[in-house]
Design a protein around this motif. Sequence first.
Motif, mmCIF file in Angstrom:
data_model
loop_
_atom_site.group_PDB
_atom_site.id
_atom_site.type_symbol
_atom_site.label_atom_id
_atom_site.label_comp_id
_atom_site.label_asym_id
_atom_site.label_seq_id
_atom_site.Cartn_x
_atom_site.Cartn_y
_atom_site.Cartn_z
ATOM 1 N N LEU A 475 5.033 15.852 11.001
ATOM 2 C CA LEU A 475 4.137 16.138 9.886
ATOM 3 C C LEU A 475 2.705 15.785 10.310
ATOM 4 O O LEU A 475 2.399 14.631 10.596
ATOM 5 N N PRO A 476 1.806 16.756 10.330
ATOM 6 C CA PRO A 476 0.502 16.553 10.977
ATOM 7 C C PRO A 476 -0.448 15.625 10.252
ATOM 8 O O PRO A 476 -1.358 15.075 10.873
ATOM 9 N N ASN A 477 -0.256 15.422 8.931
ATOM 10 C CA ASN A 477 -1.217 14.633 8.155
ATOM 11 C C ASN A 477 -0.620 13.379 7.528
ATOM 12 O O ASN A 477 -1.286 12.707 6.745
ATOM 13 N N LEU A 478 0.634 13.053 7.865
ATOM 14 C CA LEU A 478 1.298 11.896 7.265
ATOM 15 C C LEU A 478 0.615 10.601 7.697
ATOM 16 O O LEU A 478 0.493 10.314 8.890
ATOM 17 N N ARG A 479 0.186 9.802 6.698
ATOM 18 C CA ARG A 479 -0.517 8.547 6.973
ATOM 19 C C ARG A 479 0.235 7.318 6.487
ATOM 20 O O ARG A 479 0.010 6.227 6.992
ATOM 21 N N TYR A 480 1.093 7.514 5.490
ATOM 22 C CA TYR A 480 1.819 6.381 4.907
ATOM 23 C C TYR A 480 3.269 6.796 4.743
ATOM 24 O O TYR A 480 3.578 7.849 4.185
ATOM 25 N N LEU A 481 4.179 5.951 5.245
ATOM 26 C CA LEU A 481 5.606 6.240 5.145
ATOM 27 C C LEU A 481 6.336 4.973 4.745
ATOM 28 O O LEU A 481 6.186 3.929 5.393
ATOM 29 N N ARG A 482 7.111 5.071 3.674
ATOM 30 C CA ARG A 482 7.922 3.946 3.233
ATOM 31 C C ARG A 482 9.362 4.401 3.101
ATOM 32 O O ARG A 482 9.670 5.355 2.377
ATOM 33 N N ILE A 483 10.247 3.725 3.818
ATOM 34 C CA ILE A 483 11.684 4.007 3.762
ATOM 35 C C ILE A 483 12.358 2.735 3.269
ATOM 36 O O ILE A 483 12.269 1.685 3.904
#
Length: 694
Positions: A475-483
């Motif tokens: 994903l080219p613009n993903l800045r924040y990921l919470r799993i």
Amino acid sequence: MEICTEHTHQVDHMSVEVAWELLWRSMNIGEEKEVQNLKGIGTEIVRKCGCLPLAIKVTATVLASRDQTENEWNKIFSKINCPQRKLPDDIEEALYLSYNELPHHLKQCFLYCAMYPEDCIMHRDDQPGQLLEETAEEYYYELIHRNLLQPYGTYFDHSSCKMHDLLWQLACYLSKEECFIGDPESLGGQSMSKLRRISVIINKDMLVFPATDKECNKVRTLRRIEQVSQGIDPSLFKKFLYLRVLDLTDSSIQSIPGYIGNLIHLRLLDLDGTEISCLPECIGSLVNLQILNLQRCKALHILPLAITQLRNLRRLGLNETSINQVPEGIGRLELLNDLEGFPIGGGDGNGKTKDGWKLEELERLSQLRRLDMIKLESAIPYSTGSMLTDKKHLKVLNLYCTERTDEPYSEEGVSNIEKIFEQLIPPQNLEDLGIIRFFGRMFPTWFGTTHLASVKYLKLLNCNSCVHLPPIGQLPNLRYLRIEGAAAVTKIGPEFVGYRGANPRSTDVVVAFPKLESLIIENMPNWEERSFVEEEDAAAATATEGGEDGSVEIRKGKAPSPMIKLLPRLKGLALVGCPKLKALPRQLRQEATSLEVLQLIGARCLKVVEDLPFLSETLAIVGCDCLERVSNLPQVRELRVTSCPNLRCVEGLGSLQQLWLDVDMQDISTMWVPGLQEHHRKLHSEDVDVYTWP
């Protein structure tokens, strides 16, 4: 748990040299040398700011907007040194300067913040003026940029904020002619005829306004009625006929009288957290209402039929409110752009009401910017494709299923929810996506398509039946990921990184998570595999690095795998509640070159934390029972440790400035703190600062 640095109210004064450094850093101009020639006048400015961090930061914003010349800086200094208006002694002139430099529209927004009690949390989406939502957001973030509002807590998009005590006092002072905060009875005989905004704070059983009806005619905003234990005088709804904003958040009011239908000028009605159990049908008379907040109304289960008459409604908040009966016709509210807590219903009602809305009722809501859909397990698969892809304004989408505590979902239920999610293809302009309590075994296939190309924020919460995480590394613009809560996942592999399927003979560099800055992995009890790629792929990728110029050298007889670059912009990483993880992913040591903050909590099998050459700010370790060694972290400035009873070796932290230890670490830390101090004295001629971490 989120990664961020929470704002704290800084009131301590600092040395002039440190204050100067804070000034130029707050201007975001890069190197000090760009303003080194202005250090003399800059030093005078920070002195006039009282070397107060808040005053320096807001002044830095003003300076940054001007030419970086001595003449311009002298003008700012003169305004601070020779104020044009008399201010109370406890309000810094530099703070007034920052207000005075605002354009007129932002001045009004700043003064409106005085309506909130001191130290109150303000939410971006609850502000009046929603007629132009994007413009309102621009104003909100501009005040944050100017340091006049401070982001609060752990919200990655700064959707909540606070106002510093000193700035709040300034706003109160400047708006005192039109704004009142406190108990209205304290006004005594003083007329309310000039007041436009009232924020009530009382400790009495009943809220009563002593003012005459005529004096109330000019009041446009009445809000923040709190600490009221019994109720509100019904005459309130008769007195303030010209209200635009009525905020009863968290008051104990249990019913809304029919008089509210007379407030035909009302734009915002906030009943968040109240004890109301129903809304009167006369609410349909509020023809100008734009915002209706009903979040956290635990006793409210039914929406009145008249709600579909509110044709100017732009925001309807139902989150954490157990609505189980809704009227047909939500699609008539074609101006709705913020719909939080949209309950899905499966069965038909009595022709006027039903247990939830059908997915088809979303079709006419073309202006949606935010949509939270709940009870998706009750949905019936849509017959004509997706109803979301054409919503060109939709930026925020949260998809909720209901957690079952009695028995698991049937195979039919699992199959149905997978079909439903497969049809909920988001539009390509989506920026924020959350999937919560999804109980399907596979994430929808649109995760691996271009539909998420604009997504910046992604949350996957309590999706406990999915064995594999979705392919989101590209994903080219993903800045924040919470799993959080991916209980069935034991391995995070190449399908997550998203390069599987690439040409196996390609020598191109594949960058995974190219813009990701914050990664939170929480409550994954069965995650064991520590590498984000297959070991043979990782070996092939690293072994081909050859010449002095950094060129790729192909080994004889071996077809090259794609070069994988991981997490080049990652700044914050939190691994929380991953008890089976025995070692950190190898890629953190080699490729996370921007890493600033690492939090490790509850990694009970983790034995070492070492060889992180790029970690530059903070390492926090909590509840890692088996941890024995922390070493070779040359750039770390701050180390926080608690509940690590076997930590016997800490070394190779040459840049450490602060050490925080819980009381339970005092004994075991005597094995390595003296060595740390000795090494630090050799390098810096001073000790590391040691504090107790509560």
